[in-house]
Design a protein around this motif. Sequence first.
Motif, mmCIF file in Angstrom:
data_model
loop_
_atom_site.group_PDB
_atom_site.id
_atom_site.type_symbol
_atom_site.label_atom_id
_atom_site.label_comp_id
_atom_site.label_asym_id
_atom_site.label_seq_id
_atom_site.Cartn_x
_atom_site.Cartn_y
_atom_site.Cartn_z
ATOM 1 N N CYS A 78 -58.244 25.202 -70.990
ATOM 2 C CA CYS A 78 -59.300 25.700 -70.094
ATOM 3 C C CYS A 78 -59.322 27.224 -70.082
ATOM 4 C CB CYS A 78 -59.086 25.145 -68.684
ATOM 5 S SG CYS A 78 -59.973 26.069 -67.403
ATOM 6 N N VAL A 79 -58.149 27.836 -69.971
ATOM 7 C CA VAL A 79 -58.076 29.304 -69.929
ATOM 8 C C VAL A 79 -58.678 29.887 -71.212
ATOM 9 C CG1 VAL A 79 -56.523 31.300 -69.823
ATOM 10 C CG2 VAL A 79 -56.053 29.284 -68.419
ATOM 11 N N GLU A 80 -58.360 29.258 -72.342
ATOM 12 C CA GLU A 80 -58.916 29.720 -73.614
ATOM 13 C C GLU A 80 -60.427 29.532 -73.634
ATOM 14 O OE1 GLU A 80 -57.484 27.902 -77.517
ATOM 15 O OE2 GLU A 80 -59.664 27.814 -77.617
ATOM 16 N N GLN A 81 -60.896 28.399 -73.124
ATOM 17 C CA GLN A 81 -62.325 28.117 -73.144
ATOM 18 C C GLN A 81 -63.100 29.067 -72.226
ATOM 19 O OE1 GLN A 81 -62.168 23.969 -72.108
ATOM 20 N NE2 GLN A 81 -61.896 23.300 -74.236
ATOM 21 N N GLN A 94 -63.022 39.143 -73.163
ATOM 22 C CA GLN A 94 -62.224 38.854 -71.984
ATOM 23 C C GLN A 94 -61.262 37.712 -72.284
ATOM 24 O OE1 GLN A 94 -64.611 37.922 -68.503
ATOM 25 N NE2 GLN A 94 -63.359 39.359 -67.337
ATOM 26 N N ASP A 95 -60.019 38.075 -72.571
ATOM 27 C CA ASP A 95 -59.045 37.089 -73.019
ATOM 28 C C ASP A 95 -58.092 36.763 -71.872
ATOM 29 O OD1 ASP A 95 -57.148 35.567 -74.232
ATOM 30 O OD2 ASP A 95 -56.934 36.853 -75.996
ATOM 31 N N PHE A 96 -58.419 35.698 -71.123
ATOM 32 C CA PHE A 96 -57.584 35.337 -69.967
ATOM 33 C C PHE A 96 -56.219 34.779 -70.384
ATOM 34 C CE2 PHE A 96 -61.941 34.665 -68.030
ATOM 35 C CZ PHE A 96 -61.918 35.815 -67.267
ATOM 36 N N ALA A 132 -57.656 28.791 -60.445
ATOM 37 C CA ALA A 132 -57.381 29.773 -59.385
ATOM 38 C C ALA A 132 -56.396 30.836 -59.849
ATOM 39 C CB ALA A 132 -56.831 29.062 -58.155
ATOM 40 N N PHE A 133 -55.377 30.421 -60.573
ATOM 41 C CA PHE A 133 -54.378 31.394 -61.029
ATOM 42 C C PHE A 133 -53.736 30.939 -62.338
ATOM 43 C CE2 PHE A 133 -49.807 32.384 -61.339
ATOM 44 C CZ PHE A 133 -49.897 33.745 -61.566
ATOM 45 N N ALA A 134 -53.635 31.861 -63.255
ATOM 46 C CA ALA A 134 -52.853 31.645 -64.478
ATOM 47 C C ALA A 134 -52.210 32.973 -64.842
ATOM 48 C CB ALA A 134 -53.755 31.169 -65.619
ATOM 49 N N LEU A 183 -56.635 35.622 -61.976
ATOM 50 C CA LEU A 183 -56.372 35.399 -60.556
ATOM 51 C C LEU A 183 -57.685 35.456 -59.784
ATOM 52 C CD1 LEU A 183 -54.586 35.170 -57.985
ATOM 53 C CD2 LEU A 183 -54.434 37.673 -58.008
ATOM 54 N N ALA A 184 -57.980 34.371 -59.051
ATOM 55 C CA ALA A 184 -59.115 34.388 -58.130
ATOM 56 C C ALA A 184 -58.577 34.836 -56.779
ATOM 57 C CB ALA A 184 -59.740 33.001 -58.032
ATOM 58 N N GLN A 185 -58.951 36.055 -56.364
ATOM 59 C CA GLN A 185 -58.433 36.534 -55.076
ATOM 60 C C GLN A 185 -59.034 35.737 -53.931
ATOM 61 O OE1 GLN A 185 -55.945 38.123 -54.201
ATOM 62 N NE2 GLN A 185 -55.408 39.786 -55.602
ATOM 63 N N GLN A 186 -60.252 35.227 -54.155
ATOM 64 C CA GLN A 186 -60.855 34.368 -53.135
ATOM 65 C C GLN A 186 -61.283 33.066 -53.791
ATOM 66 O OE1 GLN A 186 -64.044 36.648 -51.069
ATOM 67 N NE2 GLN A 186 -63.527 38.188 -52.621
ATOM 68 N N VAL A 187 -61.463 32.063 -52.961
ATOM 69 C CA VAL A 187 -61.872 30.756 -53.476
ATOM 70 C C VAL A 187 -63.158 30.863 -54.271
ATOM 71 C CG1 VAL A 187 -62.665 28.464 -52.760
ATOM 72 C CG2 VAL A 187 -60.649 29.465 -51.665
#
Lengths: 686, 686
Positions: free
Chosen positions: A82-85, A91-93, A189-191, A99-103
């Motif tokens: 998912c992170v790769e997709q 933008q290479d997550f 939400a976070f990786a 990190l989503a600071q908010q929902v």
Amino acid sequence: MKCLIALLLCVVCSLPAWSEEGMWTLDNPPIKAMQRDIGWAPGAPWLEKTMRSAARIAGGCSASFVSKNGLVLTNHHCVATCVEQLSSKGQDFLKAGFLAQQVSDEKQCPAMEINRLEKITDVTKEVKAATAKLTGTAFTLAQNAAKAKITSACVGNEGAKVRCDVVDLYRGGQYKLYRYHRFQDVRLAFAPENAMASFGGDPDNFNFPRFDLDMALIRVYEDGKPAQTGDFFPFNTTGPVADEPVFVAGHPGRTERELTVAQLEFVRDYTLIDRLLNTAEYRGVLTQYRSAGGEAERIAARTLFNTENSYKVQRGQLLALSDAGHLQRKRAEEEALRKFVASRPELAKTTLGAWDAIARAVKVHREMYQEMVQIENGRAFESRYFTMARTLVRGAAERAKANADRLPEFNDNKLPEVEARLFSGAPIYPEFETLKTTYGLTKMRERLGADSPLVKKVLGEKSPQQLADSLVAGTKLTDREVRRALWNGGAAAIAKSDDAFIRLAVAIDTDARELRARYEREVEAVIQKNSELIAQARFAQTGDSAYPDATFTLRLSYGRIKGWEKSGKVVAPFTDFAGAFERATGNDPYALPASWLSSKDRLNLKTHFNQSSTHDIIGGNSGSPMINRQGEVVGLVFDGNIHSLSGAYWYDKVLNRAVSVNSAGMLEALDKIYGAKSLVAELRGL
Amino acid sequence: MKCLIALLLCVVCSLPAWSEEGMWTLDNPPIKAMQRDIGWAPGAPWLEKTMRSAARIAGGCSASFVSKNGLVLTNHHCVATCVEQLSSKGQDFLKAGFLAQQVSDEKQCPAMEINRLEKITDVTKEVKAATAKLTGTAFTLAQNAAKAKITSACVGNEGAKVRCDVVDLYRGGQYKLYRYHRFQDVRLAFAPENAMASFGGDPDNFNFPRFDLDMALIRVYEDGKPAQTGDFFPFNTTGPVADEPVFVAGHPGRTERELTVAQLEFVRDYTLIDRLLNTAEYRGVLTQYRSAGGEAERIAARTLFNTENSYKVQRGQLLALSDAGHLQRKRAEEEALRKFVASRPELAKTTLGAWDAIARAVKVHREMYQEMVQIENGRAFESRYFTMARTLVRGAAERAKANADRLPEFNDNKLPEVEARLFSGAPIYPEFETLKTTYGLTKMRERLGADSPLVKKVLGEKSPQQLADSLVAGTKLTDREVRRALWNGGAAAIAKSDDAFIRLAVAIDTDARELRARYEREVEAVIQKNSELIAQARFAQTGDSAYPDATFTLRLSYGRIKGWEKSGKVVAPFTDFAGAFERATGNDPYALPASWLSSKDRLNLKTHFNQSSTHDIIGGNSGSPMINRQGEVVGLVFDGNIHSLSGAYWYDKVLNRAVSVNSAGMLEALDKIYGAKSLVAELRGL
């Protein structure tokens, strides 16, 4: 008296589970053994809450609910696809982390399904009644139909939210209906940075001491809002202590502990080596492709990671099976069971021939193995395009049939997952697909031989490279609207399509289905039917004090936080943050990310980071919560040590260890390195 | 009477050779068996002439003299490295082929040595006397010294033209001194296009029917002129007929038929899989590297060919060893020999423990295998630079010692070959060496583990890629004058050198030598000493009616031109030119070169092209002449069928076949396709 002791010893010998061994179903926990081994056993409410707080990622991982608002804890490597997709050229997550600071910043994964087990029902009688006295094709069709009927009734009209599977336990000794809540809206939400999630990379994979933040937080949504999921495991902020009894509630994928010796020898002498050689060569291709750097590096990263992981697993399994001593023990166990069967005339009549029948089926399998693997299992057509084309071609044919008559992967209960995968918006890279297709076709020719009629049918006069080029040039399946139109258009749309991959999938479909039919008739049905008989005999011998082979369904493992000792070398059960900084060289795969380097002064370097424990786990357990007696998360399983790879075939209490991220370590990193304030608060229940 | 028959049967059972089995030394041909099996056996003059007409390429192939002017026939794949080395960016002789229309056009191969066997002398007594009652290191050193002394005396002052080797036959049952004429000026006269030499490429390798012109003609020179070599095999212009008794006089490299069961199991369960996995992954890397096309394709071609060939050989060997039936037969043979030994008190005293001693040595080998392979055997440092650096570093140290005290590879009798390789003008491609070095270092870390002190010593904090980059950037060994200066400068020059590869070779030399010393002491010497005992026992049991394992020395195999039958499918013994045109698709590896396409009308398409025969051969036999009873060339061995790969461990008369190019086919192609008028005249003796 002497005689009685001998008998008692014998009973102990034939108990299949060692101390702390086993992947137990939650409706049959080994209460006595737990009391004996760790001095504690759960009651029904604990088990019920554990079942509802654990979760499964349908693609092949474990997870758990860690807040009442649908927050889910799992491994980074379980969400890395998912992170790769979600990443793109700019933008290479995977590299930078997310990190989503908010929902509201959470990002939807293109194709991820989370399941929560809600209920287990015994359906052994219905399934067995449907197949009584049948063999071969009739056996397979009747069993598929019975399962389809049972799951259909279970799902009712709630297909979008309910998933039901009939699970074969004890290789057909029992059939149970597992009813799940299905979540298909899953958001990231976070990786952390991949460099931290798999610090040490392939060299450290399956090793310990270890220093990996292999965690991620995702959230399930319903109706566009965070789902209110009720039960969850609260976080324990200090982590476990050495020797503490703790538990893993996860979804081990597949073990082979109930296989007969003939089956194990086939795995050892043929299938495992065949897979391993394929994995090794593919790994070489991917490594070299990726070495070009830049986009190639990003595009091939996950495939290479998975390939390297498979390589290590398969190599470890082969080494395990090459250990003559363990196989000899298996042989003795089988011999004892056969003698037990022979001693009971009624049982002998039905069951004494079961082992030889399986051995004969194994011979047929050996004979047809390569064609089956290449053409029906699709190893020859290694590419996402072919996978989608096969789904479209078969889906069109199968969905036109009554649910009970379909290939099981197109039963109604499977379609939501099939569609989610097929219509996923995950990017596709044609150049990479060409590479994979070329590889698959080349190996197909090698394994089946240039003169095989199937190879000639696929390649014609083209070379593998030429065919791959023309297939990729001739496909529009990159566009998901094209896929949607073909899916919705059914058989007529398929017949009209001139898409190169669709035409390939159509061209070999008859051959592929014939191979599958022969396999099901002469191999699978024979093995299934005779394994059932052996399982019944084993019940008669030991009762269900045994646990069933892993089936990617919820299981409980119990054990303790513990290191191990080998050849005089003692491995301690915990690593800490300081160790990560000591191991870092600054160079891949031992380069700590900038976030860690700049936070060092703020960290409590003595915080436990990773830990080793005696739990009996296997692939599929990745992402499993490790909980204490209070049902709190004390760890997150992400790996086993190198000795755990023999766990496919047997459990070795002395050396087999699970490896997890410590709960205190996760909180320390989230808080002080990533500044994930609101997620930390949610995990702390604040 | 019944008793006598039983005894006779038993003698027959224990005869190690099947009909037509065996790679026989020319001083011990199986006259009776040949009379029995093919109705003919050679006399001393035939054997003498065959010995002097056969030849060996020191790098690892067989060959033969085919004219009185030093013309040598061998396989294209045996000279392909030379062909590649003579090529450059603008002129690719591998692709285009090469023909010297006149002798003066012949091109010198950068590093090739041809040996012609002149004399065999038994030195068993001297060697055994030197090692009597010694074990471990003392055994190894004494044996090395004895061999060095014998070869020195044999060579005398004629090192440039004479080569002498002490050969261990029957795993130490006999030692023989082989004296060769050495030719180091070797020039290329003819090589076809690679596409024709290995038509069908990897898919058809080790398969039959086959359509390969895997031939080349080279010539040995002395004093700048074609050598007048006297004996040679004249060409037979029509080729053999089906079932004709014919002979292969070649240099099989290595068989493992005398290994104990413990050794074979170690090969099956560990070493072969380890090598195979390395080969598979390396193959993937090379395939992908080469797929970039252009120069990369040309540069990697030979390495990939060799790697793919090794892969197929190793896979075939592993499948052979996984065949429980054959190994069971081995076990029974060993058991019978052990019983024979046990029944003779004198023999039992010295020899009954030999098998267990070997099994213990195998355990030590297993324990140290990876470090030995990586560090001493140099798999970790896969590159030509390291090979040269190791030669320079060790050569400086060893040449300073007395001949008898050196590592055997630096004995005086080996130095001419060592120097020829070291000073070869063959081009070196730094980018390709970087690729190989990176691969080797990466796999070293994987196999030994990131925490191995040896790995830390080699890599330091660098990644494999970083280290490879800095090594290649920091070496001047590409320049052969630099190599020459270091070689001539000896230990002082090495100590002063700041060349990165020299420094690496120096840095790990102590560790590498320690590993080697332990291996020689605890593994090799034990196995050698106990294998000698077993060999003596086998002599006592069967006499030397057995043949020794292959040792890359001249052997005679006898047999017939014959196809085979498997699963009801009959394979005929001959293919013809028409078949090549039928098999051609126009695409690699089934693309016929332009020379063939444009000559088709001129050809007699019924000319026999390739042929299958029952000869017992193995790797190293490539390039062997196949001769008839008149001593004429009727074929050129270049391969075996897929079943021949079990030949490493046993000979299977039913399925094992050698594959050769037909003599009439070679003449037809040389004459009508390549217009090699003067070479054809020379081969025809005109």
